[in-house]
Design an enzyme around this catalytic site. Structure first.
Site, PDB file in Angstrom:
ATOM      1  N   GLY A   1       0.831  -1.206   0.000  1.00  0.00           N
ATOM      2  CA  GLY A   1       0.000   0.000   0.000  1.00  0.00           C
ATOM      3  C   GLY A   1       0.865   1.255   0.000  1.00  0.00           C
ATOM      4  O   GLY A   1       0.522   2.264   0.636  1.00  0.00           O
TER       5      GLY A   1
ATOM      6  N   GLN B   1      -2.025   7.123   1.662  1.00  0.00           N
ATOM      7  CA  GLN B   1      -1.678   8.307   2.468  1.00  0.00           C
ATOM      8  C   GLN B   1      -0.494   8.027   3.392  1.00  0.00           C
ATOM      9  O   GLN B   1       0.454   8.792   3.451  1.00  0.00           O
ATOM     10  CB  GLN B   1      -2.893   8.744   3.308  1.00  0.00           C
ATOM     11  CG  GLN B   1      -2.671  10.060   4.040  1.00  0.00           C
ATOM     12  CD  GLN B   1      -3.658  10.308   5.178  1.00  0.00           C
ATOM     13  OE1 GLN B   1      -4.381   9.405   5.607  1.00  0.00           O
ATOM     14  NE2 GLN B   1      -3.681  11.527   5.670  1.00  0.00           N
TER      15      GLN B   1
ATOM     16  N   ILE C   1      -1.208  -1.848  -5.574  1.00  0.00           N
ATOM     17  CA  ILE C   1      -1.981  -2.519  -6.625  1.00  0.00           C
ATOM     18  C   ILE C   1      -1.931  -1.724  -7.932  1.00  0.00           C
ATOM     19  O   ILE C   1      -2.318  -2.201  -8.983  1.00  0.00           O
ATOM     20  CB  ILE C   1      -3.438  -2.758  -6.157  1.00  0.00           C
ATOM     21  CG1 ILE C   1      -4.129  -3.776  -7.044  1.00  0.00           C
ATOM     22  CG2 ILE C   1      -4.216  -1.459  -6.076  1.00  0.00           C
ATOM     23  CD1 ILE C   1      -5.225  -4.527  -6.376  1.00  0.00           C
TER      24      ILE C   1
ATOM     25  N   TYR D   1     -15.368  -1.281   8.743  1.00  0.00           N
ATOM     26  CA  TYR D   1     -13.933  -1.000   8.910  1.00  0.00           C
ATOM     27  C   TYR D   1     -13.496  -1.311  10.347  1.00  0.00           C
ATOM     28  O   TYR D   1     -12.497  -1.999  10.574  1.00  0.00           O
ATOM     29  CB  TYR D   1     -13.705   0.475   8.562  1.00  0.00           C
ATOM     30  CG  TYR D   1     -12.319   1.006   8.816  1.00  0.00           C
ATOM     31  CD1 TYR D   1     -11.216   0.501   8.141  1.00  0.00           C
ATOM     32  CD2 TYR D   1     -12.122   2.061   9.714  1.00  0.00           C
ATOM     33  CE1 TYR D   1      -9.941   1.028   8.362  1.00  0.00           C
ATOM     34  CE2 TYR D   1     -10.859   2.589   9.935  1.00  0.00           C
ATOM     35  CZ  TYR D   1      -9.772   2.067   9.258  1.00  0.00           C
ATOM     36  OH  TYR D   1      -8.524   2.589   9.477  1.00  0.00           O
TER      37      TYR D   1
ATOM     38  N   LYS E   1     -10.907  -4.096  11.707  1.00  0.00           N
ATOM     39  CA  LYS E   1      -9.703  -3.753  12.478  1.00  0.00           C
ATOM     40  C   LYS E   1      -9.685  -4.493  13.823  1.00  0.00           C
ATOM     41  O   LYS E   1      -8.631  -4.953  14.259  1.00  0.00           O
ATOM     42  CB  LYS E   1      -9.621  -2.229  12.697  1.00  0.00           C
ATOM     43  CG  LYS E   1      -9.222  -1.450  11.436  1.00  0.00           C
ATOM     44  CD  LYS E   1      -7.819  -1.803  10.986  1.00  0.00           C
ATOM     45  CE  LYS E   1      -7.382  -1.094   9.730  1.00  0.00           C
ATOM     46  NZ  LYS E   1      -6.093  -1.579   9.202  1.00  0.00           N
TER      47      LYS E   1
HETATM   48  C1  AKB Z   1     -10.976   6.780   8.929  1.00  0.00           C
HETATM   49  O1  AKB Z   1     -11.464   7.906   9.112  1.00  0.00           O
HETATM   50  O2  AKB Z   1     -11.621   5.825   8.490  1.00  0.00           O
HETATM   51  C2  AKB Z   1      -9.533   6.567   9.275  1.00  0.00           C
HETATM   52  C3  AKB Z   1      -9.348   6.031  10.658  1.00  0.00           C
HETATM   53  C4  AKB Z   1      -9.762   6.830  11.830  1.00  0.00           C
HETATM   54  O3  AKB Z   1      -8.843   4.949  10.807  1.00  0.00           O
HETATM   55  N1  AKB Z   1      -8.801   7.784   9.139  1.00  0.00           N
END
Ligand code: AKB
Length: 318
Positions: free
Chosen positions: A9, A13, A36, A143, A147
């Site tokens: 990656g 960013q 990628i 997300y 995580k």
């Molecule tokens: C997001 O906003 O999804 C990310 C994070 C807080 O992991 N910057």
């Protein structure tokens, strides 16, 4: 250092800045950048660069074996806002690439792994202020769920197979060299661009929605410091809290106004407001301070100064 490092990656960013920082430290040839897609940032082509799909286990193995990789920084992820639009894609990308890399570490193909977690592992039932290292974790985004699952896998591979994996729960990251994409905290980068380019900004979070954030220079330093810390100092193998700087859109507006008095912000919260509302306002990072000596450098005004100065040059507004 003669150990070869691979970045997954590298065009993202964090990946862009981490690749540049590690190449500065160890020389271009020791750092293999992968993504990628081909990079837009030509700096990334000053050392080895390979197009690799981190979701493809055999491609990952091939590139690690080819370059005799010691340490992998795994920075591939779909972030919170995009993840809510494509839940299954986010889950597949975020989990498969991590599991493939953990397997390579288990087999001894690579020796060390850095993998980022996020404040998104916390949820609406987590204590909002000074969120402890160990606390209730019931994330409400895909997300965040990926995580949290990733953290559990990291700890599992360390406990069962002795994998040397290290991780940080990043706050929102603010940078000027490369843009974020698809995150809920991205407003705090956009606001600096718009302040310089248009003198005004419409925030997609509400005025008083406080979140923990961090300037990229501090995040890169934390990442390298943790990854290079002696093993015995790394006592937490799921992921370390990092506090960063807690502020809301009104407060960052005021910080920018100290440099650009005419700057104005208004507020039109969208679906990202609900995601932000589920996350902590401030974080306790005393474990990172105690275990591996973490200490942050940039406060809000220091970050504003650095962002505006660097972006002015980048955008040719000097
Ligand atoms: C997001 O906003 O999804 C990310 C994070 C807080 O992991 N910057």
């Amino acid at each position: 250092m003669n150990k070869t490092i691979l970045i997954l990656g590298a065009c993202g960013q964090i990946g862009t800045e981490l690749t540049l920082a590690l190449r500065e430290k160890y020389g271009n040839d020791s750092i293999v950048a992968t993504d990628i897609r081909q990079p837009e940032h030509s700096e990334l082509l000053k050392g080895p660069f390979e197009v690799v799909d981190a979701g493809n286990a055999s491609a990952l193995r091939t590139v690690c074996e080819k370059h005799n990789i010691h340490t992998v920084y795994h920075l591939v992820a779909m972030l919170s806002a995009t993840g809510e639009k494509f839940p299954m894609k986010a889950w597949d990308l975020n989990m498969q690439s991590l599991l493939h890399t953990l397997e390579l570490a288990k087999e001894g193909v690579i020796k060390k792994l850095f993998w980022p977690s996020s404040i998104a592992v916390f949820g609406p039932t987590t204590p909002k202020r000074n969120t402890p290292q160990q606390t209730i974790m019931e994330p409400s985004t895909v997300y965040g769920i990926s995580k949290l699952a990733g953290e559990r896998w990291c700890e599992y591979y360390h406990a069962k197979y002795g994998v040397d994996v290290r991780s940080i729960r990043y706050p929102g990251l603010i940078s000027w060299k490369s843009q974020p994409g698809g995150g809920t905290t991205d407003y705090a980068v956009e606001i600096y661009y718009k302040a310089l380019e248009e003198g005004k900004y419409t925030s997609f979070l509400s005025a008083q929605r406080t979140l923990p954030m961090m300037y990229m220079d501090d995040a890169i330093r934390a990442t390298i410091e943790l990854t290079e810390a002696p093993k015995e100092q790394v006592k937490i193998r799921n992921s370390y809290n990092l506090a960063g700087i807690s502020f809301d859109p009104l407060t960052i507006e005021a910080s920018i106004q100290k440099k650009i008095p005419a700057f104005e912000c208004d507020f039109t919260p969208d679906f990202r407001e609900e995601i932000a509302a589920s996350w902590p306002e401030s974080i306790d990072d005393s474990a990172a301070q105690d275990h591996w000596g973490w200490s942050m450098e940039y406060d809000l005004d220091g970050m504003t100064e650095a962002m505006l100065t660097n972006l002015k040059t980048k955008l040719g507004l000097q």
